[in-house]
Design a protein around this motif. Sequence first.
Motif, mmCIF file in Angstrom:
data_model
loop_
_atom_site.group_PDB
_atom_site.id
_atom_site.type_symbol
_atom_site.label_atom_id
_atom_site.label_comp_id
_atom_site.label_asym_id
_atom_site.label_seq_id
_atom_site.Cartn_x
_atom_site.Cartn_y
_atom_site.Cartn_z
ATOM 1 N N GLU A 152 0.998 -1.208 -0.104
ATOM 2 C CA GLU A 152 0.038 -0.073 -0.117
ATOM 3 C C GLU A 152 0.805 1.377 -0.105
ATOM 4 O OE1 GLU A 152 -3.639 2.167 2.418
ATOM 5 O OE2 GLU A 152 -2.919 0.152 3.189
ATOM 6 N N GLU A 168 3.496 -3.355 3.592
ATOM 7 C CA GLU A 168 3.147 -4.482 3.457
ATOM 8 C C GLU A 168 2.407 -5.176 4.485
ATOM 9 O OE1 GLU A 168 4.458 -8.626 1.143
ATOM 10 O OE2 GLU A 168 5.768 -7.751 2.602
ATOM 11 N N GLU A 169 0.938 -5.274 4.380
ATOM 12 C CA GLU A 169 0.261 -5.742 5.811
ATOM 13 C C GLU A 169 0.658 -6.910 6.042
ATOM 14 O OE1 GLU A 169 -4.385 -5.849 7.166
ATOM 15 O OE2 GLU A 169 -3.819 -5.387 5.106
ATOM 16 N N GLY A 172 4.006 -6.972 7.674
ATOM 17 C CA GLY A 172 4.060 -5.607 8.635
ATOM 18 C C GLY A 172 5.189 -4.935 8.409
ATOM 19 N N ILE A 208 -0.518 3.425 11.666
ATOM 20 C CA ILE A 208 -0.461 2.490 10.932
ATOM 21 C C ILE A 208 -0.565 1.127 12.035
ATOM 22 C CG2 ILE A 208 0.341 0.974 9.100
ATOM 23 C CD1 ILE A 208 1.533 3.211 7.869
ATOM 24 N N GLY A 210 -0.384 -2.951 12.909
ATOM 25 C CA GLY A 210 0.147 -4.178 12.319
ATOM 26 C C GLY A 210 1.712 -4.013 11.786
#
Length: 260
Positions: A152, A168-169, A172, A208, A210
């Motif tokens: 993202e 990058e979810e 993390g 943000i 995580g």
Amino acid sequence: MMNTPWFTVQRMDEYTFAISEYGHWEKVHSFLLLGRQKAALIDTGLGIANIRDVTSKLTTLPVSVLTTHVHTDHIGGHGLFSDIHVHEGDSNWLIHGIQGLLIERIRADLVRDLSLPLPPGFDVSAYTPYCGKPAGLLCDGQIIDLGGRKLEVFHTPGHSPGHVCFFEEASGYLFTGDLLYDETPVYAFYPSTSPSDLVRSWQRIAEIPGVTRIYGSHNTLGLDPELLGEVQRAVKVLREKNLVSFGTGIHYFNGFSVRF
């Protein structure tokens, strides 16, 4: 870890690599992320050595260059790639050159305080920062899909008008470019920087959820996510003490500092 005469390559996980230039005083990091369909290279470093020689040894996937911002130490290898992306706020600099910095200053900074020899054939007197039209523009909230792996885009101005971070979810990982790193001050006093924008961008990344690891573009490779709590404290202190303006100097916090 894989070493070349100029680059140090460190594997962060099975599909993520840091490509570092520790021989230069700025200790610049670029990052290669591998997906199933393509790879992303976050910045291309100083341009002192050929970073594409490194990426081609790490992957056969097509490589898209994702630019955190258009300063010379982050776009040095852009000319080695065709699929280059940048935020609109910095696109004019990428196309026409960075305004306000003399080429003599850029060349002098490029080769001062080196701890490794320059690669054979590199001629600093012929060095010219990359200029070219990007293949695409990055925008806030954009999702970049590498195939089984997504990043993202967060527009985080302050250090430059079009500075972006990538998150990058799934892992993390938060790639902060020049918005946040340790050891030396984060800078917001060059032409077209903004202390108030930078502090707002700090506040945004601190929220943000995580984050497991922070990867700035300079100095220590990988910072603990607890640093984001200190970032929130820094935002509060700087605002309460009316320090968010040019000329207030260097401000030190636990793990990082900033120069306005």
